[in-house]
Scaffold this motif. Structure first.
Motif, PDB file in Angstrom:
ATOM      1  N   ILE A   1       0.832  -1.257   0.165  1.00 24.53           N
ATOM      2  CA  ILE A   1       0.265   0.124  -0.235  1.00 24.53           C
ATOM      3  C   ILE A   1       0.862   1.173  -0.028  1.00 24.53           C
ATOM      4  O   ILE A   1       0.269   2.235  -0.158  1.00 24.53           O
ATOM      5  N   LEU A   2       2.216   1.023  -0.051  1.00 29.13           N
ATOM      6  CA  LEU A   2       3.069   2.390   0.422  1.00 29.13           C
ATOM      7  C   LEU A   2       2.987   3.343  -0.915  1.00 29.13           C
ATOM      8  O   LEU A   2       3.041   4.504  -0.953  1.00 29.13           O
ATOM      9  N   PRO A   3       3.158   2.853  -2.236  1.00 29.67           N
ATOM     10  CA  PRO A   3       2.764   3.577  -3.259  1.00 29.67           C
ATOM     11  C   PRO A   3       1.746   4.234  -3.237  1.00 29.67           C
ATOM     12  O   PRO A   3       1.663   5.539  -3.957  1.00 29.67           O
ATOM     13  N   ILE A   4       0.400   3.788  -2.820  1.00 27.02           N
ATOM     14  CA  ILE A   4      -0.610   4.477  -3.027  1.00 27.02           C
ATOM     15  C   ILE A   4      -0.657   5.620  -1.757  1.00 27.02           C
ATOM     16  O   ILE A   4      -1.185   6.839  -2.028  1.00 27.02           O
ATOM     17  N   VAL A   5      -0.119   5.186  -0.772  1.00 25.29           N
ATOM     18  CA  VAL A   5      -0.035   6.509   0.441  1.00 25.29           C
ATOM     19  C   VAL A   5       0.897   7.519  -0.095  1.00 25.29           C
ATOM     20  O   VAL A   5       0.525   8.835   0.150  1.00 25.29           O
ATOM     21  N   ILE A   6       2.147   7.288  -0.672  1.00 27.99           N
ATOM     22  CA  ILE A   6       2.926   8.206  -1.166  1.00 27.99           C
ATOM     23  C   ILE A   6       2.195   9.291  -2.365  1.00 27.99           C
ATOM     24  O   ILE A   6       2.357  10.310  -2.106  1.00 27.99           O
ATOM     25  N   VAL A   7       1.393   8.687  -3.187  1.00 27.25           N
ATOM     26  CA  VAL A   7       0.664   9.389  -4.195  1.00 27.25           C
ATOM     27  C   VAL A   7      -0.429  10.195  -3.338  1.00 27.25           C
ATOM     28  O   VAL A   7      -0.475  11.198  -3.713  1.00 27.25           O
ATOM     29  N   ILE A   8      -1.112   9.642  -2.637  1.00 25.72           N
ATOM     30  CA  ILE A   8      -1.923  10.456  -1.695  1.00 25.72           C
ATOM     31  C   ILE A   8      -1.241  11.671  -1.159  1.00 25.72           C
ATOM     32  O   ILE A   8      -1.867  12.742  -1.089  1.00 25.72           O
ATOM     33  N   GLU A   9      -0.085  11.589  -0.304  1.00 29.25           N
ATOM     34  CA  GLU A   9       0.630  12.553   0.256  1.00 29.25           C
ATOM     35  C   GLU A   9       1.032  13.372  -0.976  1.00 29.25           C
ATOM     36  O   GLU A   9       0.863  14.645  -0.211  1.00 29.25           O
ATOM     37  N   VAL A  10       1.402  13.081  -1.849  1.00 32.97           N
ATOM     38  CA  VAL A  10       1.684  14.324  -3.026  1.00 32.97           C
ATOM     39  C   VAL A  10       0.696  15.065  -3.346  1.00 32.97           C
ATOM     40  O   VAL A  10       0.812  16.294  -3.439  1.00 32.97           O
ATOM     41  N   VAL A  11      -0.500  14.405  -3.370  1.00 33.01           N
ATOM     42  CA  VAL A  11      -1.643  15.312  -3.843  1.00 33.01           C
ATOM     43  C   VAL A  11      -2.058  16.183  -2.771  1.00 33.01           C
ATOM     44  O   VAL A  11      -2.643  17.245  -3.228  1.00 33.01           O
ATOM     45  N   LEU A  12      -2.209  15.298  -1.668  1.00 32.75           N
ATOM     46  CA  LEU A  12      -2.527  16.309  -0.400  1.00 32.75           C
ATOM     47  C   LEU A  12      -1.398  17.392  -0.459  1.00 32.75           C
ATOM     48  O   LEU A  12      -2.077  18.788  -0.077  1.00 32.75           O
ATOM     49  N   LEU A  13      -0.083  17.456  -0.555  1.00 35.05           N
ATOM     50  CA  LEU A  13       0.838  18.577  -0.473  1.00 35.05           C
ATOM     51  C   LEU A  13       0.472  19.524  -1.345  1.00 35.05           C
ATOM     52  O   LEU A  13       0.420  20.706  -1.348  1.00 35.05           O
ATOM     53  N   LEU A  14       0.172  18.923  -2.704  1.00 37.00           N
ATOM     54  CA  LEU A  14      -0.237  19.942  -3.782  1.00 37.00           C
ATOM     55  C   LEU A  14      -1.515  20.918  -3.431  1.00 37.00           C
ATOM     56  O   LEU A  14      -1.514  21.965  -3.769  1.00 37.00           O
ATOM     57  N   LYS A  15      -2.242  20.058  -2.885  1.00 38.74           N
ATOM     58  CA  LYS A  15      -3.704  20.714  -2.593  1.00 38.74           C
ATOM     59  C   LYS A  15      -3.449  21.834  -1.474  1.00 38.74           C
ATOM     60  O   LYS A  15      -3.962  22.947  -1.570  1.00 38.74           O
ATOM     61  N   ASP A  16      -2.592  21.304  -0.444  1.00 38.14           N
ATOM     62  CA  ASP A  16      -2.309  22.299   0.652  1.00 38.14           C
ATOM     63  C   ASP A  16      -1.737  23.638   0.147  1.00 38.14           C
ATOM     64  O   ASP A  16      -1.888  24.533   0.410  1.00 38.14           O
ATOM     65  N   LEU A  17      -0.552  23.230  -0.862  1.00 40.96           N
ATOM     66  CA  LEU A  17       0.095  24.400  -1.413  1.00 40.96           C
ATOM     67  C   LEU A  17      -0.564  25.437  -2.288  1.00 40.96           C
ATOM     68  O   LEU A  17      -0.622  26.690  -2.359  1.00 40.96           O
ATOM     69  N   ILE A  18      -1.519  24.837  -3.078  1.00 44.08           N
ATOM     70  CA  ILE A  18      -2.350  25.464  -4.030  1.00 44.08           C
ATOM     71  C   ILE A  18      -3.353  26.341  -3.134  1.00 44.08           C
ATOM     72  O   ILE A  18      -3.591  27.665  -3.241  1.00 44.08           O
ATOM     73  N   ALA A  19      -3.917  25.701  -2.125  1.00 43.11           N
ATOM     74  CA  ALA A  19      -4.923  26.375  -1.128  1.00 43.11           C
ATOM     75  C   ALA A  19      -4.350  27.425  -0.297  1.00 43.11           C
ATOM     76  O   ALA A  19      -4.647  28.471  -0.047  1.00 43.11           O
ATOM     77  N   GLY A  20      -3.083  27.008   0.113  1.00 39.59           N
ATOM     78  CA  GLY A  20      -2.338  28.060   1.152  1.00 39.59           C
ATOM     79  C   GLY A  20      -1.922  29.159   0.217  1.00 39.59           C
ATOM     80  O   GLY A  20      -2.334  30.331   0.634  1.00 39.59           O
ATOM     81  N   THR A  21      -1.761  29.074  -1.067  1.00 42.84           N
ATOM     82  CA  THR A  21      -1.531  30.229  -1.962  1.00 42.84           C
ATOM     83  C   THR A  21      -2.529  31.042  -2.259  1.00 42.84           C
ATOM     84  O   THR A  21      -2.574  32.350  -2.251  1.00 42.84           O
ATOM     85  N   PHE A  22      -3.630  30.299  -2.684  1.00 46.18           N
ATOM     86  CA  PHE A  22      -4.950  31.040  -2.905  1.00 46.18           C
ATOM     87  C   PHE A  22      -5.261  31.930  -1.805  1.00 46.18           C
ATOM     88  O   PHE A  22      -5.665  33.063  -1.990  1.00 46.18           O
ATOM     89  N   PHE A  23      -5.352  31.303  -0.634  1.00 50.71           N
ATOM     90  CA  PHE A  23      -6.022  32.280   0.668  1.00 50.71           C
ATOM     91  C   PHE A  23      -4.796  33.265   1.140  1.00 50.71           C
ATOM     92  O   PHE A  23      -5.099  34.265   1.744  1.00 50.71           O
ATOM     93  N   SER A  24      -3.643  33.035   0.680  1.00 48.01           N
ATOM     94  CA  SER A  24      -2.525  34.136   1.174  1.00 48.01           C
ATOM     95  C   SER A  24      -3.060  35.168   0.065  1.00 48.01           C
ATOM     96  O   SER A  24      -3.088  36.232   0.450  1.00 48.01           O
ATOM     97  N   VAL A  25      -3.145  34.842  -1.002  1.00 50.13           N
ATOM     98  CA  VAL A  25      -3.514  35.925  -2.093  1.00 50.13           C
ATOM     99  C   VAL A  25      -4.830  36.659  -1.780  1.00 50.13           C
ATOM    100  O   VAL A  25      -4.818  37.762  -1.811  1.00 50.13           O
ATOM    101  N   TYR A  26      -5.631  35.779  -1.182  1.00 49.07           N
ATOM    102  CA  TYR A  26      -7.101  36.159  -0.770  1.00 49.07           C
ATOM    103  C   TYR A  26      -7.021  37.167   0.241  1.00 49.07           C
ATOM    104  O   TYR A  26      -7.426  38.224   0.548  1.00 49.07           O
ATOM    105  N   GLY A  27      -6.038  36.819   1.193  1.00 51.61           N
ATOM    106  CA  GLY A  27      -5.748  37.619   2.391  1.00 51.61           C
ATOM    107  C   GLY A  27      -5.004  39.259   2.086  1.00 51.61           C
ATOM    108  O   GLY A  27      -5.428  40.202   2.743  1.00 51.61           O
ATOM    109  N   TYR A  28      -4.476  39.322   1.062  1.00 53.58           N
ATOM    110  CA  TYR A  28      -3.991  40.650   0.537  1.00 53.58           C
ATOM    111  C   TYR A  28      -5.334  41.402  -0.176  1.00 53.58           C
ATOM    112  O   TYR A  28      -5.347  42.613   0.076  1.00 53.58           O
TER     113      TYR A  28
END
Length: 197
Positions: free
Chosen positions: A19-46
Motif C-alpha cells: 500500500i506504500l505507493p498509494i500512500v505516497i501518491v495520496i501524500e503528494v496530492v495532499l501536499l499539492l492541494k495544501d500548497l495551492i489552497a495556501g497560496t490561494f488564501f494568502s493572495v485572498y488575504g491581501y
C-alpha cells in the motif's frame, strides 16, 4: 503460537509495502492541494476578494499552459526567454538558475538537444557495475552522475574516459525506477549479461 505471530507480522509487512505507493501518491496530492489552497488564501488575504483571486489563478493557469504549449510546439517560450535574460544579469542567482534548469532538463529528458544516455561504470571496484546518467560529454570524456539507491537525486559526479563505460539501453525513467525500487524493477535486465566480467 509463535509461528502464527511470525506469519501475521510477515503478512502485515507485505501489506504495508503493497500500500506504500498509494500512500505516497495520496501524500503528494495532499501536499499539492495544501500548497495551492495556501497560496490561494494568502493572495485572498491581501486583496480580500474571491473574484479577483479566482481571476488571478485562472490567468496563472492559462499562462502556464501557454508556456507548456510554446515549449512543446516551438521548443521555446517568449516568457521563459525573457525571464532567462533578466535572471542572467543578476550575479550568483544566474548560476543557481542555470544549473537548476540543466538538472531539471536532464531528468525530464529535455534541454539542449537530446535524449540523455545511461551507462554502466565499475564502482566501487572492478566487476561491480552501477548505472550512471550521462550529464555531459567532451570528446572522449564523459561527465557522469552516479545516483544512490533509493534516492536518485543523491549521488556523486565523476569524469570518465569512454573506454571505461558501457552504454545501456535503459532510458532516464527506467534507470530511475531501477534505483528507486532498489533493483526490483529492472526493465532491461538481460543487458547485464553483456557486461564484462
Amino acid at each position: 503460537m509463535l509461528q502464527h505471530i511470525k506469519q501475521l507480522s510477515e503478512y502485515f509487512l507485505i501489506g504495508v509495502l503493497a500500500i506504500l505507493p498509494i500512500v505516497i501518491v495520496i501524500e503528494v496530492v495532499l501536499l499539492l492541494k495544501d500548497l495551492i489552497a495556501g497560496t490561494f488564501f494568502s493572495v485572498y488575504g491581501y486583496v480580500d476578494s474571491y473574484l479577483f483571486t479566482s481571476i488571478l489563478f485562472a490567468v496563472i493557469v492559462v499562462a502556464l499552459s501557454y508556456i507548456g504549449y510554446s515549449l512543446v510546439q516551438r521548443r521555446r517560450s517568449i516568457i521563459i526567454s525573457t525571464a532567462d535574460l533578466l535572471v542572467e544579469k543578476i550575479p550568483l542567482i544566474n548560476t543557481i538558475y542555470r544549473v537548476s534548469k540543466k538538472v531539471i532538463a536532464m531528468f525530464s529528458g529535455g534541454g539542449e538537444g537530446n535524449k540523455r544516455e545511461v551507462v554502466y561504470i565499475e564502482y566501487p571496484k572492478n566487476d561491480i557495475w552501477v548505472p550512471a546518467y550521462v550529464t555531459n560529454r567532451k570528446g572522449e570524456w564523459y561527465v557522469l552522475f552516479v545516483p544512490t539507491s533509493p534516492n536518485p537525486t543523491s549521488g556523486f559526479t565523476v569524469v570518465m574516459h569512454e573506454s571505461k563505460v558501457v552504454k545501456s539501453a535503459l532510458n532516464i525513467e527506467e534507470v530511475t525506477s531501477f534505483i528507486v525500487s532498489v533493483g526490483s524493477d529492472f526493465p532491461k535486465a538481460d543487458e547485464v549479461t553483456r557486461l564484462p566480467h
